[in-house]
Enzyme design. Structure first.
Site, PDB file in Angstrom:
ATOM      1  N   HIS A  85       0.866  -1.181   0.000  1.00 42.45           N
ATOM      2  CA  HIS A  85       0.000   0.000   0.000  1.00 42.45           C
ATOM      3  C   HIS A  85       0.903   1.232   0.000  1.00 42.45           C
ATOM      4  CE1 HIS A  85      -2.824   2.945   1.726  1.00 42.45           C
ATOM      5  NE2 HIS A  85      -3.804   2.115   1.396  1.00 42.45           N
ATOM      6  N   ASP A 111       2.759  -4.580   8.042  1.00 41.36           N
ATOM      7  CA  ASP A 111       1.543  -3.795   7.857  1.00 41.36           C
ATOM      8  C   ASP A 111       0.375  -4.783   7.945  1.00 41.36           C
ATOM      9  OD1 ASP A 111      -0.673  -2.500   6.950  1.00 41.36           O
ATOM     10  OD2 ASP A 111       0.178  -1.866   5.031  1.00 41.36           O
ATOM     11  N   GLN A 140      -4.897  -5.288   6.862  1.00 38.56           N
ATOM     12  CA  GLN A 140      -5.944  -6.171   6.340  1.00 38.56           C
ATOM     13  C   GLN A 140      -6.077  -7.468   7.123  1.00 38.56           C
ATOM     14  OE1 GLN A 140      -8.179  -5.416   4.104  1.00 38.56           O
ATOM     15  NE2 GLN A 140      -7.301  -3.452   3.482  1.00 38.56           N
ATOM     16  N   LYS A 166     -10.775  -0.797   9.988  1.00 41.38           N
ATOM     17  CA  LYS A 166     -10.849  -1.996   9.138  1.00 41.38           C
ATOM     18  C   LYS A 166     -11.169  -3.240   9.965  1.00 41.38           C
ATOM     19  CE  LYS A 166      -7.507  -0.105   5.877  1.00 41.38           C
ATOM     20  NZ  LYS A 166      -8.288   0.268   4.700  1.00 41.38           N
ATOM     21  N   CYS A 189      -4.628   2.124  -3.925  1.00 40.14           N
ATOM     22  CA  CYS A 189      -3.409   2.658  -3.276  1.00 40.14           C
ATOM     23  C   CYS A 189      -2.212   1.734  -3.482  1.00 40.14           C
ATOM     24  CB  CYS A 189      -3.630   2.906  -1.792  1.00 40.14           C
ATOM     25  SG  CYS A 189      -4.859   4.166  -1.489  1.00 40.14           S
TER      26      CYS A 189
HETATM   27  C1  LIG Z   1      -2.656  -2.934   3.486  1.00 40.96           C
HETATM   28  C2  LIG Z   1      -2.987  -1.548   3.897  1.00 40.96           C
HETATM   29  N1  LIG Z   1      -2.066  -0.790   4.505  1.00 40.96           N
HETATM   30  C3  LIG Z   1      -2.315   0.454   4.922  1.00 40.96           C
HETATM   31  C4  LIG Z   1      -3.536   1.021   4.726  1.00 40.96           C
HETATM   32  C5  LIG Z   1      -3.789   2.409   5.200  1.00 40.96           C
HETATM   33  O1  LIG Z   1      -4.778   2.395   6.188  1.00 40.96           O
HETATM   34  P1  LIG Z   1      -5.370   3.771   6.737  1.00 40.96           P
HETATM   35  O2  LIG Z   1      -5.839   4.536   5.542  1.00 40.96           O
HETATM   36  O3  LIG Z   1      -6.473   3.356   7.645  1.00 40.96           O
HETATM   37  O4  LIG Z   1      -4.266   4.450   7.458  1.00 40.96           O
HETATM   38  C6  LIG Z   1      -4.529   0.298   4.063  1.00 40.96           C
HETATM   39  C7  LIG Z   1      -5.842   0.896   3.746  1.00 40.96           C
HETATM   40  O5  LIG Z   1      -6.507   0.485   2.834  1.00 40.96           O
HETATM   41  C8  LIG Z   1      -4.245  -1.027   3.659  1.00 40.96           C
HETATM   42  O6  LIG Z   1      -5.170  -1.773   3.046  1.00 40.96           O
END
Ligand SMILES: Cc1ncc(COP(=O)(O)O)c(C=O)c1O
Length: 417
Positions: free
Chosen positions: A130, A207, A210, A233, A374
């Protein structure tokens, strides 16, 4: 012979979500509402709303400061929420820092680690990352002169672990990867990546945006140095998330932001930092958000994270089975055959732009997401403008997949007419 009812006939605890009127998958106004966008943000159950409302109505005072009952209660509930998050991850409370979400957590790590790196050093990430875990390292690499190396994908959409073995070496200072791809549903081989990081003395950052609340996550078993996630999430509120950091790693870092609460003592000349985790929480925090996140932890643990994982996996399998029968439709993500995968199904139909597809699905009350998710470098590697992504939460059921399937057929008919 007794026909067994599929477990996806009804969602898990869908009655708990005000936005889902009932298991007939309709919204409060009786319109079809098939929410297949939980990878972007999962809906919020009553218990989370109640917890936040309770804070605002009964003890909406600041934490860590007041010497009166309401403030003491706010502090207690805020710290209890931290303990719940720690429990979910098998961490200790001092290792949990509340942040705005995964993006801020990943930035915190990069902001603190990147200045320690320089020319000759490398940070290894995957091509699926991401932007929150990609743009951060990419931009700091420009500033401090280190390199970012990308582990690519194989044709089956799994991570190319052979390439990881070639890329991760003594020059690698950080391996920072997602647990589950939000764009493809791929589950990354964290144990092997962690071993490669450890063998080379690199930090291991995960990270888990998900995965938390969707499958069991144990930071001790994972042996990661840092792990980031967002509350929204995992059925919690927006604007709150956490960074887990191993105590020794957090102790070795200087604060991220300066201000109130993160200090022990301040003179005109210098300051002493507060102990963990407060050293990393400058200023008045998102108190209601943290309390809501604590309630979300209670919610997912009351259902059982293993049950949620099983349910989402079954939904993904059913969606893959149905969607692969649609002429011209290609799935971008691991098959269900023998591969671990998350509850995300990404697809395109030949000759149809994902935005057009997603738009028509939305008109049918089927809420999906279209675009690059993203993950622009990933889309570029795949040669795609984007995909349409259906993602599942615990409240989804068979009807949602049926609705997705028929809305796709309708979109094809409309767009190819
Ligand atoms: C794998 C992953 N990392 C990071 C993020 C960023 O999350 P946030 O926008 O809640 O900070 C997302 C959001 O879709 C994501 O799917």
């Amino acid at each position: 012979m007794n026909e067994q009812k599929p477990i996806i006939a009804v969602g898990l605890a869908s009655q708990e979500f005000p936005m889902l009127q009932d298991v007939a998958c309709r919204d409060r106004n009786g319109r079809p509402f098939h929410y297949l966008d939980s990878a972007a943000s999962a809906l919020t159950p009553e218990s989370v709303l109640r917890a936040m409302d309770g804070y605002y109505r009964q003890y909406r005072c600041n934490v860590h400061r007041g010497m009166y009952d309401e403030s003491a209660r706010a502090t207690e509930e805020y710290e209890t929420a931290r303990a719940k998050v720690a429990g979910l991850l098998n961490a200790t409370s001092e290792e949990i820092i509340f942040t705005r979400g995964a993006t801020e957590s990943l930035n915190l790590v990069a902001y603190k680690i990147a200045p320690q790196l320089g020319p000759g050093d490398e940070v290894v990430i995957s091509i699926m990352e991401h932007h929150a875990n990609l743009v951060t390292w990419q931009q700091f690499a420009k500033q401090y002169g280190f390199k970012v190396k990308f582990i690519s994908l194989k044709d089956d959409f799994t991570l190319d672990i052979e390439e990881a073995r070639r890329l991760i070496g003594p020059q690698t200072k950080v391996v920072s990867v997602m647990q589950i791809s939000n764009a493809l549903g791929t589950v990354l081989p964290l144990t092997e990546l962690r071993n490669l990081a450890r063998q080379n003395g690199a930090l291991f950052v995960v990270d888990a945006a998900q995965s938390i609340g969707h499958r069991p996550v144990d930071v001790k078993a994972m042996d990661c140095d840092f792990l980031a996630f967002s509350g929204h999430k995992m059925y919690g509120p927006t604007g709150i998330g956490a960074l887990y950091g191993k105590r020794e790693q957090l102790n070795a870092l200087n604060p991220f932001l300066y201000g109130g609460d993160m200090i022990l003592e301040v003179t005109e000349e210098d300051s002493k930092w507060n102990e963990l985790p407060h050293k990393f929480e400058a200023g008045t925090p998102n108190i209601a958000g943290a309390i809501g996140l604590g309630a979300a932890v209670d919610f997912v643990t009351s259902i059982g994270v293993e049950n949620i994982e099983k349910h989402e996996r079954t939904l993904a399998r059913e969606a893959l089975n149905r969607l692969t029968t649609v002429p011209g439709l290609k799935i971008y993500g691991p098959s269900d055959e023998g591969l671990d995968r998350g509850g995300v199904v990404s697809f395109n139909v030949e000759g149809i732009h994902p935005h057009d597809m997603t738009d028509i699905l939305g008109g049918e009350g089927v809420c999906t997401r279209g675009g690059h998710h993203c993950a622009m470098p990933l889309m570029r590697r795949l040669g795609l403008p984007g995909t349409t992504r259906a993602s599942f939460g615990l409240y989804n059921c068979e009807k949602d997949i049926e609705a997705l399937h028929s809305a796709i057929l309708k979109a094809i008919k409309t767009l190819k007419a």
